[in-house]
Design a protein around this motif. Sequence first.
Motif, short mmCIF file in Angstrom:
data_model
loop_
_atom_site.label_atom_id
_atom_site.label_comp_id
_atom_site.label_asym_id
_atom_site.label_seq_id
_atom_site.Cartn_x
_atom_site.Cartn_y
_atom_site.Cartn_z
N PHE A 218 0.79 -1.23 0.00
CA PHE A 218 0.00 0.00 0.00
C PHE A 218 0.82 1.28 0.00
N PRO A 219 1.79 1.49 0.94
CA PRO A 219 2.48 2.77 0.97
C PRO A 219 3.33 3.01 -0.28
N GLY A 220 3.88 1.95 -0.87
CA GLY A 220 4.76 2.14 -2.01
C GLY A 220 4.03 2.51 -3.29
N LEU A 221 2.76 2.15 -3.38
CA LEU A 221 2.06 2.36 -4.64
C LEU A 221 1.00 3.45 -4.56
N LEU A 222 0.85 4.07 -3.39
CA LEU A 222 -0.23 5.04 -3.21
C LEU A 222 -0.14 6.17 -4.22
N ASN A 223 1.10 6.62 -4.54
CA ASN A 223 1.25 7.74 -5.46
C ASN A 223 0.66 7.41 -6.83
N TYR A 224 0.86 6.18 -7.30
CA TYR A 224 0.29 5.78 -8.59
C TYR A 224 -1.23 5.77 -8.52
N TRP A 225 -1.74 5.29 -7.38
CA TRP A 225 -3.20 5.15 -7.27
C TRP A 225 -3.87 6.51 -7.24
N ILE A 226 -3.25 7.48 -6.53
CA ILE A 226 -3.81 8.84 -6.53
C ILE A 226 -3.86 9.36 -7.96
N ALA A 227 -2.75 9.18 -8.69
CA ALA A 227 -2.70 9.66 -10.08
C ALA A 227 -3.81 9.00 -10.89
N ILE A 228 -4.02 7.70 -10.68
CA ILE A 228 -5.03 6.99 -11.48
C ILE A 228 -6.43 7.49 -11.14
N THR B 71 -11.56 0.96 -16.64
CA THR B 71 -10.23 1.43 -17.00
C THR B 71 -9.37 1.64 -15.76
N GLY B 72 -9.97 2.28 -14.72
CA GLY B 72 -9.22 2.53 -13.50
C GLY B 72 -8.77 1.24 -12.85
N ALA B 73 -9.66 0.24 -12.81
CA ALA B 73 -9.29 -1.04 -12.19
C ALA B 73 -8.14 -1.69 -12.94
N VAL B 74 -8.19 -1.64 -14.28
CA VAL B 74 -7.11 -2.25 -15.06
C VAL B 74 -5.80 -1.52 -14.80
N LEU B 75 -5.86 -0.17 -14.73
CA LEU B 75 -4.63 0.59 -14.49
C LEU B 75 -4.06 0.28 -13.11
N ILE B 76 -4.94 0.17 -12.10
CA ILE B 76 -4.44 -0.14 -10.75
C ILE B 76 -3.83 -1.53 -10.72
N TYR B 77 -4.46 -2.48 -11.44
CA TYR B 77 -3.84 -3.80 -11.54
C TYR B 77 -2.46 -3.68 -12.16
N GLY B 78 -2.31 -2.79 -13.17
CA GLY B 78 -1.01 -2.61 -13.80
C GLY B 78 0.05 -2.06 -12.86
N THR B 79 -0.36 -1.23 -11.87
CA THR B 79 0.66 -0.65 -11.00
C THR B 79 1.25 -1.65 -10.03
N LEU B 80 0.62 -2.81 -9.87
CA LEU B 80 1.14 -3.76 -8.87
C LEU B 80 2.56 -4.19 -9.19
N ASP B 81 2.95 -4.11 -10.48
CA ASP B 81 4.31 -4.48 -10.86
C ASP B 81 5.28 -3.30 -10.82
N MET B 82 4.76 -2.09 -10.56
CA MET B 82 5.62 -0.92 -10.68
C MET B 82 6.63 -0.86 -9.54
N PRO B 83 7.78 -0.18 -9.77
CA PRO B 83 8.73 0.02 -8.66
C PRO B 83 8.10 0.88 -7.58
#
Lengths: 126, 175
Positions: A5-15, B85-97
Amino acid sequence: MSDVFPGLLNYWIAIVLMMVGFYIVIAQGNLIKKIVGLNIFQVAVFVFYISMGKVKGGTAPILGEGIDVYSNPLPHFLILTAIVVGVATTSLALALIVRINTSFGTIEEDEILELEHADDAKEETS
Amino acid sequence: MAVTAVFMLWLRDLVAVIMLSGIYSLFAAMIYVVMDAVDVAFTEAAVGAGVATVLMLGTLALTRQGTEKVHKTISWGPLSLVLVTGAVLIYGTLDMPRYGDPNAPVHSHVAPRYIERSASEVGPPNIVTSVLASYRGYDTLGETAVVFTAAIGVLVILGRRNRRQRKKAKREDAT
């Protein structure tokens, strides 16, 4: 999950912001509001990029004595360019809206479509 | 920031929406400062919050459309599309650094070179300036070209209307 959760929150806010902008663009009929939605979308992408450039413990990428860790300057530059280009395209879109308003007298999408259909029907009957 | 965005969605008064979009840009600028992007924050505050808001208010003044027409509040088709679209994008972020990870792939190619050598190769202490003016000078040239084209486009679109009005006025004078 708690370490994800803490590591990815920035991406989720953007989304989330991006999706709000997207919804405004496709669901609202007012043209100015559509442009505002496009802006929200744009800024969401900018936040996404800038958050990728952040390095933990880093400072702003300005060289100084005794600083070893800098954030990545490349996304900053790209977004700097994108902001200026974004405003240029926004101004062009707004000029088009002004033009549409002088032609149709409205900036609501459905009213414009109605007027267009009415014009088409008139041409067919004549 | 998300709250201002959602308010923009609900409000019907266009002046308020535009003001909120300015506030939204200012929030974005603050977030950029937190994430070490001071140059971007400057630009966003000046151009995004300032110039864009003025342009939109100008458009509003020219079109004289104060409030938006009331539609039915929620349209389900677009909403479901957005959610998917949002759900797919959030699924995509799970692999992000992870946020702030110094080993993320973004930091591995030209960025270290810019940080290490820009002082000796270009000069100014601000690395973003060096990249802007020297390493990626062609990008900046392209950017100015885009802005120039947009300015010409705006002048053409708005200028034509004025010319027609002038002609009309002349015709009315003649009769």
